[in-house]
Scaffold this motif. Structure first.
Motif, PDB file in Angstrom:
ATOM      1  N   THR A  20      40.351  19.991 -54.751  1.00 42.80           N
ATOM      2  CA  THR A  20      40.117  20.480 -53.420  1.00 42.80           C
ATOM      3  C   THR A  20      38.894  19.247 -53.076  1.00 42.80           C
ATOM      4  O   THR A  20      38.445  18.391 -53.618  1.00 42.80           O
ATOM      5  N   GLU A  21      38.751  19.327 -51.549  1.00 41.62           N
ATOM      6  CA  GLU A  21      37.889  18.109 -51.143  1.00 41.62           C
ATOM      7  C   GLU A  21      36.597  18.835 -50.834  1.00 41.62           C
ATOM      8  O   GLU A  21      36.515  19.781 -50.432  1.00 41.62           O
ATOM      9  N   VAL A  22      35.667  18.044 -51.251  1.00 39.00           N
ATOM     10  CA  VAL A  22      34.176  18.574 -51.008  1.00 39.00           C
ATOM     11  C   VAL A  22      33.426  17.521 -50.445  1.00 39.00           C
ATOM     12  O   VAL A  22      33.697  16.069 -50.441  1.00 39.00           O
ATOM     13  N   ARG A  23      32.283  17.860 -49.831  1.00 42.45           N
ATOM     14  CA  ARG A  23      31.434  16.999 -48.916  1.00 42.45           C
ATOM     15  C   ARG A  23      30.173  16.762 -50.225  1.00 42.45           C
ATOM     16  O   ARG A  23      29.400  17.595 -50.290  1.00 42.45           O
ATOM     17  N   VAL A  24      29.725  15.193 -50.444  1.00 37.66           N
ATOM     18  CA  VAL A  24      28.890  15.116 -51.226  1.00 37.66           C
ATOM     19  C   VAL A  24      27.679  14.178 -50.284  1.00 37.66           C
ATOM     20  O   VAL A  24      27.990  13.235 -49.585  1.00 37.66           O
ATOM     21  N   ARG A  25      26.580  14.466 -50.447  1.00 37.69           N
ATOM     22  CA  ARG A  25      25.471  13.797 -49.831  1.00 37.69           C
ATOM     23  C   ARG A  25      24.125  14.022 -50.703  1.00 37.69           C
ATOM     24  O   ARG A  25      24.017  14.737 -51.396  1.00 37.69           O
ATOM     25  N   ARG A  26      23.156  13.247 -50.231  1.00 39.20           N
ATOM     26  CA  ARG A  26      21.965  13.125 -50.836  1.00 39.20           C
ATOM     27  C   ARG A  26      20.807  13.886 -49.981  1.00 39.20           C
ATOM     28  O   ARG A  26      20.567  13.329 -49.077  1.00 39.20           O
ATOM     29  N   ALA A  27      20.740  14.959 -50.117  1.00 33.90           N
ATOM     30  CA  ALA A  27      19.719  15.633 -49.453  1.00 33.90           C
ATOM     31  C   ALA A  27      18.180  15.740 -49.869  1.00 33.90           C
ATOM     32  O   ALA A  27      18.043  15.733 -51.195  1.00 33.90           O
ATOM     33  N   PRO A  28      17.339  15.438 -48.867  1.00 33.54           N
ATOM     34  CA  PRO A  28      15.776  15.437 -49.261  1.00 33.54           C
ATOM     35  C   PRO A  28      15.365  16.538 -49.614  1.00 33.54           C
ATOM     36  O   PRO A  28      16.001  17.812 -49.108  1.00 33.54           O
ATOM     37  N   LYS A  29      14.287  16.682 -50.453  1.00 38.37           N
ATOM     38  CA  LYS A  29      13.707  17.737 -50.713  1.00 38.37           C
ATOM     39  C   LYS A  29      12.643  18.149 -49.860  1.00 38.37           C
ATOM     40  O   LYS A  29      11.713  17.447 -49.762  1.00 38.37           O
ATOM     41  N   ILE A  30      12.669  18.984 -48.968  1.00 36.40           N
ATOM     42  CA  ILE A  30      11.789  19.062 -47.820  1.00 36.40           C
ATOM     43  C   ILE A  30      10.400  19.650 -48.201  1.00 36.40           C
ATOM     44  O   ILE A  30       9.563  19.301 -47.834  1.00 36.40           O
ATOM     45  N   PRO A  31      10.417  20.632 -49.508  1.00 36.72           N
ATOM     46  CA  PRO A  31       8.822  20.927 -49.977  1.00 36.72           C
ATOM     47  C   PRO A  31       8.091  19.713 -50.257  1.00 36.72           C
ATOM     48  O   PRO A  31       6.868  19.603 -50.075  1.00 36.72           O
ATOM     49  N   ALA A  32       8.792  18.814 -50.790  1.00 37.09           N
ATOM     50  CA  ALA A  32       8.003  17.492 -51.348  1.00 37.09           C
ATOM     51  C   ALA A  32       7.317  16.864 -49.985  1.00 37.09           C
ATOM     52  O   ALA A  32       6.257  16.299 -49.963  1.00 37.09           O
ATOM     53  N   PHE A  33       8.304  16.769 -48.836  1.00 37.91           N
ATOM     54  CA  PHE A  33       7.516  16.074 -47.766  1.00 37.91           C
ATOM     55  C   PHE A  33       6.619  16.864 -47.219  1.00 37.91           C
ATOM     56  O   PHE A  33       5.272  16.377 -46.630  1.00 37.91           O
ATOM     57  N   MET A  34       6.551  18.385 -47.139  1.00 38.68           N
ATOM     58  CA  MET A  34       5.698  19.324 -46.897  1.00 38.68           C
ATOM     59  C   MET A  34       4.424  19.015 -47.521  1.00 38.68           C
ATOM     60  O   MET A  34       3.121  18.863 -47.106  1.00 38.68           O
ATOM     61  N   VAL A  35       4.435  18.761 -49.015  1.00 33.05           N
ATOM     62  CA  VAL A  35       3.016  18.546 -49.794  1.00 33.05           C
ATOM     63  C   VAL A  35       2.614  17.189 -49.486  1.00 33.05           C
ATOM     64  O   VAL A  35       1.297  17.371 -49.487  1.00 33.05           O
ATOM     65  N   VAL A  36       3.247  16.387 -49.320  1.00 35.21           N
ATOM     66  CA  VAL A  36       2.807  15.000 -49.101  1.00 35.21           C
ATOM     67  C   VAL A  36       2.105  14.942 -47.790  1.00 35.21           C
ATOM     68  O   VAL A  36       0.972  14.213 -47.699  1.00 35.21           O
ATOM     69  N   GLY A  37       2.770  15.583 -46.757  1.00 38.89           N
ATOM     70  CA  GLY A  37       2.273  15.626 -45.468  1.00 38.89           C
ATOM     71  C   GLY A  37       0.914  16.508 -45.239  1.00 38.89           C
ATOM     72  O   GLY A  37      -0.152  15.918 -44.695  1.00 38.89           O
ATOM     73  N   GLY A  38       0.829  17.525 -46.064  1.00 39.65           N
ATOM     74  CA  GLY A  38      -0.542  18.143 -46.193  1.00 39.65           C
ATOM     75  C   GLY A  38      -1.611  17.333 -46.942  1.00 39.65           C
ATOM     76  O   GLY A  38      -2.728  17.209 -46.380  1.00 39.65           O
ATOM     77  N   LEU A  39      -1.099  16.565 -48.068  1.00 38.60           N
ATOM     78  CA  LEU A  39      -2.275  15.527 -48.369  1.00 38.60           C
ATOM     79  C   LEU A  39      -2.626  14.485 -47.575  1.00 38.60           C
ATOM     80  O   LEU A  39      -3.832  14.222 -47.476  1.00 38.60           O
ATOM     81  N   ILE A  40      -1.774  13.848 -46.818  1.00 34.89           N
ATOM     82  CA  ILE A  40      -1.982  12.917 -45.801  1.00 34.89           C
ATOM     83  C   ILE A  40      -2.941  13.500 -44.685  1.00 34.89           C
ATOM     84  O   ILE A  40      -3.983  12.881 -44.455  1.00 34.89           O
ATOM     85  N   GLY A  41      -2.794  14.819 -44.385  1.00 35.86           N
ATOM     86  CA  GLY A  41      -3.484  15.503 -43.193  1.00 35.86           C
ATOM     87  C   GLY A  41      -5.003  15.737 -43.854  1.00 35.86           C
ATOM     88  O   GLY A  41      -5.740  15.396 -43.250  1.00 35.86           O
ATOM     89  N   LEU A  42      -5.075  16.159 -45.230  1.00 36.32           N
ATOM     90  CA  LEU A  42      -6.329  16.223 -45.805  1.00 36.32           C
ATOM     91  C   LEU A  42      -6.933  14.945 -45.944  1.00 36.32           C
ATOM     92  O   LEU A  42      -8.272  14.879 -45.260  1.00 36.32           O
ATOM     93  N   LEU A  43      -6.519  13.777 -46.284  1.00 33.37           N
ATOM     94  CA  LEU A  43      -7.106  12.403 -46.093  1.00 33.37           C
ATOM     95  C   LEU A  43      -7.324  11.970 -44.795  1.00 33.37           C
ATOM     96  O   LEU A  43      -8.509  11.565 -44.660  1.00 33.37           O
TER      97      LEU A  43
END
Length: 126
Positions: A20-43
């Motif tokens: 069968t044909e499948v779609r392959v992609r590299r998806a970012p981990k959104i919770p990691a972006f949220m944690v880094v964003g929170g740390l940057i907001g704190l700084l």
């Protein structure tokens, strides 16, 4: 590693496969972006808050704690938005590849009948 053609036909497990044909992609981990964003907001909050005069009755630590609620929240939201934007971008760059799904049935053990097998833990048979 032995090749499948070297095994005897009697001992080969039953297998079925489907392509069968499948779609392959590299998806970012959104919770990691949220944690880094929170740390940057704190700084950012820790850097900006002392630049303004603090009320002597409240004090700087309480003021930093209060404004960090806003800074962390804004950072988490911005991090999530960046993660979602990168996720949308990865969907556009997805590739179609052909995959093979193979289901293999296990070989029966020689000389063992199903009744001779150990019962499941917690079950009683007599």
């Amino acid at each position: 590693m032995s090749s499948p053609s070297a095994a005897a036909p009697d001992s080969a497990p039953d297998s079925t496969s489907a392509r069968t044909e499948v779609r392959v992609r590299r998806a970012p981990k959104i919770p990691a972006f949220m944690v880094v964003g929170g740390l940057i907001g704190l700084l950012v909050t820790l850097v900006i808050t002392p630049l303004f005069p603090a009320d002597p009755q409240v004090g700087l630590p309480a003021l930093v704690g209060y404004f960090s609620l806003y800074g962390i929240t804004a950072g988490v939201v911005l991090g999530a938005l960046v993660g979602i934007a990168l996720d949308r971008r990865s969907q556009k760059r997805a590739r179609l590849v052909e995959a093979e799904h193979e289901a293999v049935d296990a070989l029966p053990i020689d000389g063992v009948i199903d009744d001779d097998l150990d019962p499941a833990p917690g079950s009683t048979t007599r």
